[in-house]
Design an enzyme around this catalytic site. Structure first.
Site, PDB file in Angstrom:
ATOM      1  N   GLN A 100       0.914  -1.271  -0.086  1.00 54.95           N
ATOM      2  CA  GLN A 100       0.060   0.059   0.146  1.00 54.95           C
ATOM      3  C   GLN A 100       0.939   1.339  -0.080  1.00 54.95           C
ATOM      4  O   GLN A 100       1.782   1.195   0.820  1.00 54.95           O
ATOM      5  CB  GLN A 100      -0.970  -0.156   1.153  1.00 54.95           C
ATOM      6  CG  GLN A 100      -1.930   1.382   1.080  1.00 54.95           C
ATOM      7  CD  GLN A 100      -2.561   1.347   2.632  1.00 54.95           C
ATOM      8  OE1 GLN A 100      -2.205   1.387   3.650  1.00 54.95           O
ATOM      9  NE2 GLN A 100      -3.955   1.077   2.258  1.00 54.95           N
ATOM     10  N   TYR A 171      -6.158  10.460   4.522  1.00 52.36           N
ATOM     11  CA  TYR A 171      -4.561  10.703   3.814  1.00 52.36           C
ATOM     12  C   TYR A 171      -4.730  11.724   2.743  1.00 52.36           C
ATOM     13  O   TYR A 171      -6.080  12.048   2.225  1.00 52.36           O
ATOM     14  CB  TYR A 171      -3.946   9.276   3.893  1.00 52.36           C
ATOM     15  CG  TYR A 171      -3.585   8.615   5.133  1.00 52.36           C
ATOM     16  CD1 TYR A 171      -2.596   9.433   5.874  1.00 52.36           C
ATOM     17  CD2 TYR A 171      -4.470   7.654   5.640  1.00 52.36           C
ATOM     18  CE1 TYR A 171      -2.350   8.732   7.246  1.00 52.36           C
ATOM     19  CE2 TYR A 171      -4.127   7.207   6.912  1.00 52.36           C
ATOM     20  CZ  TYR A 171      -3.047   7.924   7.594  1.00 52.36           C
ATOM     21  OH  TYR A 171      -2.905   7.040   8.988  1.00 52.36           O
ATOM     22  N   CYS A 343      -9.577 -11.868  18.195  1.00 45.62           N
ATOM     23  CA  CYS A 343      -9.638 -10.319  18.602  1.00 45.62           C
ATOM     24  C   CYS A 343     -10.692  -9.716  19.176  1.00 45.62           C
ATOM     25  O   CYS A 343     -12.024 -10.024  18.800  1.00 45.62           O
ATOM     26  CB  CYS A 343      -9.213  -9.729  17.219  1.00 45.62           C
ATOM     27  SG  CYS A 343      -9.199  -7.962  17.323  1.00 45.62           S
ATOM     28  N   CYS A 346     -10.099  -4.047  20.849  1.00 42.67           N
ATOM     29  CA  CYS A 346     -10.056  -3.051  21.747  1.00 42.67           C
ATOM     30  C   CYS A 346      -9.007  -2.221  21.456  1.00 42.67           C
ATOM     31  O   CYS A 346      -9.029  -1.067  22.015  1.00 42.67           O
ATOM     32  CB  CYS A 346      -9.547  -3.953  23.070  1.00 42.67           C
ATOM     33  SG  CYS A 346      -8.025  -4.464  22.864  1.00 42.67           S
ATOM     34  N   CYS A 349      -3.548  -2.435  20.438  1.00 41.10           N
ATOM     35  CA  CYS A 349      -2.412  -2.828  19.295  1.00 41.10           C
ATOM     36  C   CYS A 349      -1.898  -1.800  18.747  1.00 41.10           C
ATOM     37  O   CYS A 349      -0.934  -1.488  18.532  1.00 41.10           O
ATOM     38  CB  CYS A 349      -2.905  -3.731  18.483  1.00 41.10           C
ATOM     39  SG  CYS A 349      -4.431  -3.749  17.586  1.00 41.10           S
TER      40      CYS A 349
HETATM   41  C1  LIG Z   1      -2.311  -1.229  14.297  1.00 43.14           C
HETATM   42  C2  LIG Z   1      -3.058  -0.962  13.032  1.00 43.14           C
HETATM   43  C3  LIG Z   1      -2.691  -0.421  11.678  1.00 43.14           C
HETATM   44  C4  LIG Z   1      -3.054   0.209  10.785  1.00 43.14           C
HETATM   45  N1  LIG Z   1      -2.493   0.566   9.406  1.00 43.14           N
HETATM   46  C5  LIG Z   1      -3.232   0.646   8.429  1.00 43.14           C
HETATM   47  C6  LIG Z   1      -2.619   1.269   7.327  1.00 43.14           C
HETATM   48  O1  LIG Z   1      -1.246   1.247   7.216  1.00 43.14           O
HETATM   49  N2  LIG Z   1      -3.309   1.266   5.997  1.00 43.14           N
HETATM   50  C7  LIG Z   1      -4.537   1.180   6.128  1.00 43.14           C
HETATM   51  O2  LIG Z   1      -5.274   1.507   4.966  1.00 43.14           O
HETATM   52  N3  LIG Z   1      -5.023   0.723   7.337  1.00 43.14           N
HETATM   53  C8  LIG Z   1      -4.335   0.644   8.384  1.00 43.14           C
HETATM   54  N4  LIG Z   1      -5.427   0.141   9.348  1.00 43.14           N
HETATM   55  C9  LIG Z   1      -6.603   0.037   9.306  1.00 43.14           C
HETATM   56  C10 LIG Z   1      -7.008  -1.347   8.811  1.00 43.14           C
HETATM   57  O3  LIG Z   1      -6.552  -1.682   7.777  1.00 43.14           O
HETATM   58  C11 LIG Z   1      -8.531  -1.604   8.793  1.00 43.14           C
HETATM   59  O4  LIG Z   1      -8.993  -0.807   7.761  1.00 43.14           O
HETATM   60  C12 LIG Z   1      -9.231  -1.433  10.209  1.00 43.14           C
HETATM   61  O5  LIG Z   1      -8.493  -1.799  11.262  1.00 43.14           O
HETATM   62  C13 LIG Z   1     -10.502  -2.178  10.414  1.00 43.14           C
HETATM   63  O6  LIG Z   1     -10.512  -3.529   9.864  1.00 43.14           O
HETATM   64  P1  LIG Z   1     -10.633  -4.550  11.186  1.00 43.14           P
HETATM   65  O7  LIG Z   1     -11.672  -4.346  11.668  1.00 43.14           O
HETATM   66  O8  LIG Z   1     -10.388  -5.866  10.478  1.00 43.14           O
HETATM   67  O9  LIG Z   1      -9.263  -4.494  12.134  1.00 43.14           O
HETATM   68  C14 LIG Z   1      -4.474  -0.008  10.608  1.00 43.14           C
HETATM   69  C15 LIG Z   1      -5.150  -0.739  11.645  1.00 43.14           C
HETATM   70  C16 LIG Z   1      -4.666  -1.183  12.937  1.00 43.14           C
HETATM   71  C17 LIG Z   1      -5.264  -1.757  13.989  1.00 43.14           C
HETATM   72  S1  SF4 Z   2      -4.882  -5.704  20.964  1.00 43.72           S
HETATM   73 FE1  SF4 Z   2      -5.570  -5.321  18.744  1.00 43.72          FE
HETATM   74  S2  SF4 Z   2      -5.138  -7.345  18.198  1.00 43.72           S
HETATM   75 FE2  SF4 Z   2      -5.262  -7.628  19.912  1.00 43.72          FE
HETATM   76  S3  SF4 Z   2      -7.330  -7.832  20.714  1.00 43.72           S
HETATM   77 FE3  SF4 Z   2      -7.153  -5.726  20.850  1.00 43.72          FE
HETATM   78  S4  SF4 Z   2      -7.615  -4.815  18.790  1.00 43.72           S
HETATM   79 FE4  SF4 Z   2      -7.546  -7.333  18.622  1.00 43.72          FE
END
Ligand SMILES: Cc1cc2nc3c(=O)[nH]c(=O)nc-3n(C[C@H](O)[C@H](O)[C@H](O)COP(=O)(O)O)c2cc1C
Ligand code: SF4
Length: 378
Positions: A100, A171, A343, A346, A349
């Site tokens: 990306q 962004y 997961c 929360c 991370c």
């Molecule tokens: C630690 C962390 C880093 C992330 N870095 C990016 C990133 O570099 N680019 C991006 O498009 N989204 C980034 N995201 C957002 C995730 O790609 C995703 O869109 C968002 O967490 C929702 O998906 P999930 O519920 O599966 O976590 C990041 C999310 C987390 C938790």
């Molecule tokens: S710290 Fe991040 S990966 Fe771990 S349980 Fe919480 S949201 Fe999920």
């Protein structure tokens, strides 16, 4: 076998299943943006975990567009050797990997010089980042378009299977798309046709540089969830145009750091109906495009994944946090253990990114430590 485990092609790129690791900044790159061994290890674990397409964390195309610490760079040829090791390792583990690429605009936190102005379409104060960007000149816009194209070419040269433009989460591309942050009166501002010009120029320049056979993806907000920001109608316009222009896949997300509880990575996903929080928006867009749609945001259960794929709202499903905690989640599901992701959404991370270890699951680590100390006691 379920639809998740059916292969799919994206512009000739064969994916073994329909799971995507959404781009995740790991805060593990060197200070100068170079890739590191521990980052490669994490990518390899995802490949071994049977993720269909792994997308790296966002990599900056210009040093003045770096968002955060430990972020990968793709702004210089010097990044290529380290990234080539990454792609080699992932391919060796039978994985497929995209990078990306991003310019952070006003959301630039890391800068070479602290007095360097941050860029944006217009000088609109950003409350979250407490900064007003300098309005980019048309010359600077042109240079940024070229920087994206050069970066994408480096992605290809480093052996990645695809490139993804970061057009979401507030962004620079999103800043141009949003009427809230783009107040320009030249050809880059005003109606959505103009606000999307920067993105369309980036896409065309990238396509020219990487060729028609190299997959180009985009992560796009379906809605900003910010008053006066990029909204559904605009997103539909952009998706339709990108489809016609030959975009190879659109990953639909939503929100920006200014969206409060309605940001891209929402918390408190406990019940099934709290999962996949951009699904209804994706459904509306999917009806009007033929380009493959990837859905991200709160996807946690195999049952939920089936429902999404069955509904036809998306062709692939994407996860970030569940794969931080369980890089082997897809393999686990495939092997028949279909319990939902562990997961708990929360977001601790994110905080872990500030530690020397970089992004990791704090909850999992605590649980492991507890187990260990119990073991010692026993
Ligand atoms: C630690 C962390 C880093 C992330 N870095 C990016 C990133 O570099 N680019 C991006 O498009 N989204 C980034 N995201 C957002 C995730 O790609 C995703 O869109 C968002 O967490 C929702 O998906 P999930 O519920 O599966 O976590 C990041 C999310 C987390 C938790
Ligand atoms: S710290 Fe991040 S990966 Fe771990 S349980 Fe919480 S949201 Fe999920």
């Amino acid at each position: 076998m379920t639809a998740l485990f059916e292969g799919i092609q994206i512009n000739g790129l064969a994916l073994k299943n329909r799971s995507v690791r959404s781009a995740t900044w790991m805060a593990m790159a060197e200070k100068d943006g170079r890739c590191t061994k521990r980052l490669i290890k994490r990518m390899e674990a995802l490949a071994r975990g049977e993720v269909g397409l792994i997308i790296t964390g966002f990599a900056y195309v210009m040093p003045n567009g770096q968002a955060l610490n430990g972020q990968l760079g793709i702004h210089d040829d010097a990044m290529i050797p380290g990234l080539s090791k990454l792609t080699k390792q992932v391919h060796g583990a039978h994985g497929t990997v995209a990078m990306q690429i991003v310019h952070a605009g006003v959301q630039t936190v890391m800068r070479e010089k602290k007095d360097q102005p941050v860029w944006g379409p217009s000088p609109v104060y950003n409350k979250v980042f407490r900064k007003t960007p300098k309005a980019m000149t048309q010359r600077e816009i042109k240079a940024t378009v070229q920087a994206f194209a050069q970066a994408a070419h480096r992605v290809k040269r480093a052996g990645f299977d695809a490139v993804q433009l970061h057009g979401a989460h507030g962004y620079l591309i999103n800043q141009f798309l949003s009427p809230l942050t783009n107040r320009r009166t030249d050809k880059y501002g005003g109606p959505i046709e103009n606000r999307a010009r920067f993105l369309f120029q980036v896409f065309r320049a990238v396509r020219k540089r990487v060729g028609k056979d190299f997959p180009i993806l985009i992560k796009l907000n379906a809605k900003d969830f910010v008053r006066g920001g990029f909204h559904e109608r605009d997103a539909l316009f952009v998706a339709k145009h990108l489809d016609r222009m030959g975009m190879d896949a659109i990953e639909l997300s939503g929100g920006t750091p200014a969206s409060g509880n309605l940001g891209p990575a929402r918390t408190k996903i406990r019940k099934a109906d709290e999962e996949a929080y951009f699904l209804s928006l994706a459904k509306k867009i999917k009806k009007h495009v033929s380009v493959p749609i990837i859905l991200v945001g709160g996807i946690r259960s195999l049952k939920g994944v089936h429902a999404i794929l069955d509904s036809g709202a998306a062709d692939l499903v994407s996860m970030a946090r569940p794969l931080i905690r369980e890089p082997g989640l897809i393999r686990r599901w495939q092997a028949g253990d279909t319990k939902k992701a562990t997961c708990i959404s929360c977001n601790q991370c994110f905080g872990a990114a500030r530690t020397a270890e970089g992004v990791h699951c704090v909850v999992e680590k605590r649980a492991e430590m507890k187990k260990k100390s119990k073991g010692r006691e026993g």
